[in-house]
Design a protein around this motif. Structure first.
Motif, PDB file in Angstrom:
ATOM      1  N   ILE A  45       0.996  -1.245  -0.115  1.00 42.47           N
ATOM      2  CA  ILE A  45      -0.050  -0.063  -0.159  1.00 42.47           C
ATOM      3  C   ILE A  45       0.817   1.237  -0.131  1.00 42.47           C
ATOM      4  N   GLY A  46       1.871   1.243   0.618  1.00 39.87           N
ATOM      5  CA  GLY A  46       2.732   2.548   0.864  1.00 39.87           C
ATOM      6  C   GLY A  46       3.592   2.643  -0.511  1.00 39.87           C
ATOM      7  N   TYR A  47       4.008   1.664  -1.210  1.00 34.78           N
ATOM      8  CA  TYR A  47       4.609   1.949  -2.342  1.00 34.78           C
ATOM      9  C   TYR A  47       3.709   2.165  -3.394  1.00 34.78           C
ATOM     10  N   THR A  48       2.471   1.674  -3.278  1.00 28.47           N
ATOM     11  CA  THR A  48       1.643   2.131  -4.625  1.00 28.47           C
ATOM     12  C   THR A  48       1.043   3.686  -4.375  1.00 28.47           C
ATOM     13  N   VAL A  49       0.810   3.964  -2.919  1.00 31.01           N
ATOM     14  CA  VAL A  49       0.371   5.238  -2.716  1.00 31.01           C
ATOM     15  C   VAL A  49       1.430   6.445  -3.104  1.00 31.01           C
ATOM     16  N   SER A  50       2.785   6.108  -2.790  1.00 32.91           N
ATOM     17  CA  SER A  50       3.936   7.154  -2.942  1.00 32.91           C
ATOM     18  C   SER A  50       4.036   6.891  -4.442  1.00 32.91           C
ATOM     19  N   THR A  51       3.885   5.953  -5.252  1.00 31.76           N
ATOM     20  CA  THR A  51       4.044   6.092  -6.644  1.00 31.76           C
ATOM     21  C   THR A  51       3.159   7.049  -7.177  1.00 31.76           C
ATOM     22  N   PHE A  52       1.786   6.844  -6.754  1.00 37.12           N
ATOM     23  CA  PHE A  52       0.667   7.632  -7.163  1.00 37.12           C
ATOM     24  C   PHE A  52       1.038   9.181  -6.989  1.00 37.12           C
ATOM     25  N   PHE A  53       1.588   9.658  -5.879  1.00 32.56           N
ATOM     26  CA  PHE A  53       1.692  10.947  -5.497  1.00 32.56           C
ATOM     27  C   PHE A  53       3.034  11.575  -6.293  1.00 32.56           C
ATOM     28  N   LEU A  54       4.106  10.490  -6.504  1.00 30.22           N
ATOM     29  CA  LEU A  54       5.384  11.022  -7.211  1.00 30.22           C
ATOM     30  C   LEU A  54       4.946  11.077  -8.733  1.00 30.22           C
ATOM     31  N   ASN A  55       3.908  10.380  -9.207  1.00 31.06           N
ATOM     32  CA  ASN A  55       3.501  10.525 -10.690  1.00 31.06           C
ATOM     33  C   ASN A  55       2.683  11.713 -10.762  1.00 31.06           C
ATOM     34  N   LEU A  56       2.041  11.770  -9.852  1.00 30.27           N
ATOM     35  CA  LEU A  56       1.184  13.083  -9.722  1.00 30.27           C
ATOM     36  C   LEU A  56       2.006  14.492  -9.710  1.00 30.27           C
ATOM     37  N   ILE A  57       3.175  14.508  -8.918  1.00 26.11           N
ATOM     38  CA  ILE A  57       3.884  15.625  -8.789  1.00 26.11           C
ATOM     39  C   ILE A  57       4.412  15.676 -10.181  1.00 26.11           C
ATOM     40  N   THR A  58       4.934  14.722 -10.979  1.00 27.39           N
ATOM     41  CA  THR A  58       5.582  14.704 -12.242  1.00 27.39           C
ATOM     42  C   THR A  58       4.601  15.361 -13.289  1.00 27.39           C
ATOM     43  N   THR A  59       3.631  14.738 -13.079  1.00 30.39           N
ATOM     44  CA  THR A  59       2.414  15.092 -14.326  1.00 30.39           C
ATOM     45  C   THR A  59       2.072  16.739 -14.065  1.00 30.39           C
ATOM     46  N   ILE A  60       1.905  17.026 -12.650  1.00 27.52           N
ATOM     47  CA  ILE A  60       1.753  18.786 -12.601  1.00 27.52           C
ATOM     48  C   ILE A  60       2.950  19.527 -13.166  1.00 27.52           C
ATOM     49  N   GLU A  61       4.180  19.046 -12.858  1.00 24.20           N
ATOM     50  CA  GLU A  61       5.375  19.667 -13.652  1.00 24.20           C
ATOM     51  C   GLU A  61       5.377  19.765 -15.009  1.00 24.20           C
ATOM     52  N   ASN A  62       4.882  18.586 -15.668  1.00 24.44           N
ATOM     53  CA  ASN A  62       4.849  18.591 -17.110  1.00 24.44           C
ATOM     54  C   ASN A  62       3.735  19.479 -17.581  1.00 24.44           C
ATOM     55  N   LEU A  63       2.567  19.720 -16.912  1.00 24.46           N
ATOM     56  CA  LEU A  63       1.525  20.787 -17.263  1.00 24.46           C
ATOM     57  C   LEU A  63       2.131  21.914 -17.546  1.00 24.46           C
ATOM     58  N   VAL A  64       2.706  22.386 -16.448  1.00 23.75           N
ATOM     59  CA  VAL A  64       3.641  23.901 -16.395  1.00 23.75           C
ATOM     60  C   VAL A  64       4.083  23.942 -18.064  1.00 23.75           C
ATOM     61  N   PHE A  65       4.758  23.081 -18.468  1.00 22.96           N
ATOM     62  CA  PHE A  65       5.438  23.108 -19.738  1.00 22.96           C
ATOM     63  C   PHE A  65       4.360  23.064 -20.936  1.00 22.96           C
ATOM     64  N   LEU A  66       3.312  22.347 -20.676  1.00 29.72           N
ATOM     65  CA  LEU A  66       2.188  22.378 -21.693  1.00 29.72           C
ATOM     66  C   LEU A  66       1.465  23.865 -21.689  1.00 29.72           C
ATOM     67  N   VAL A  67       1.318  24.398 -20.634  1.00 29.69           N
ATOM     68  CA  VAL A  67       0.699  25.728 -20.966  1.00 29.69           C
ATOM     69  C   VAL A  67       1.490  26.650 -21.361  1.00 29.69           C
ATOM     70  N   LYS A  68       2.960  26.759 -21.150  1.00 30.84           N
ATOM     71  CA  LYS A  68       3.825  27.870 -21.738  1.00 30.84           C
ATOM     72  C   LYS A  68       3.751  27.862 -23.201  1.00 30.84           C
TER      73      LYS A  68
END
Length: 68
Positions: A45-68
């Motif tokens: 459960i800990g691995y799955t949840v942390s992977t989700f949050f790390l992927n979410l952070i990476t996706t949010i960072e990539n969205l910044v480049f998409l908006v520019k």
């Protein structure tokens, strides 16, 4: 380093929260197996949840480049 800290944090949080479930009542005479089950479930459960949050952070960072 952040990934490792994130994994450990969520594994500890899931271990803490899973201990509220009385596995010992379900498992009966298999008390040692219940302890192992708690540890394994908390890692999964800990691995799955942390992977989700790390992927979410990476996706949010990539969205910044998409908006520019």
């Amino acid at each position: 380093m952040i990934t490792l800290i994130c994994y450990l944090f969520f594994i500890l949080v899931s271990f803490w929260s899973i201990q509220a479930i009385p596995f010992y009542k379900f498992m009966g005479k298999y008390e040692n197996q219940a302890k192992v089950l708690i540890v394994l479930l908390s890692v999964v459960i800990g691995y799955t949840v942390s992977t989700f949050f790390l992927n979410l952070i990476t996706t949010i960072e990539n969205l910044v480049f998409l908006v520019k």
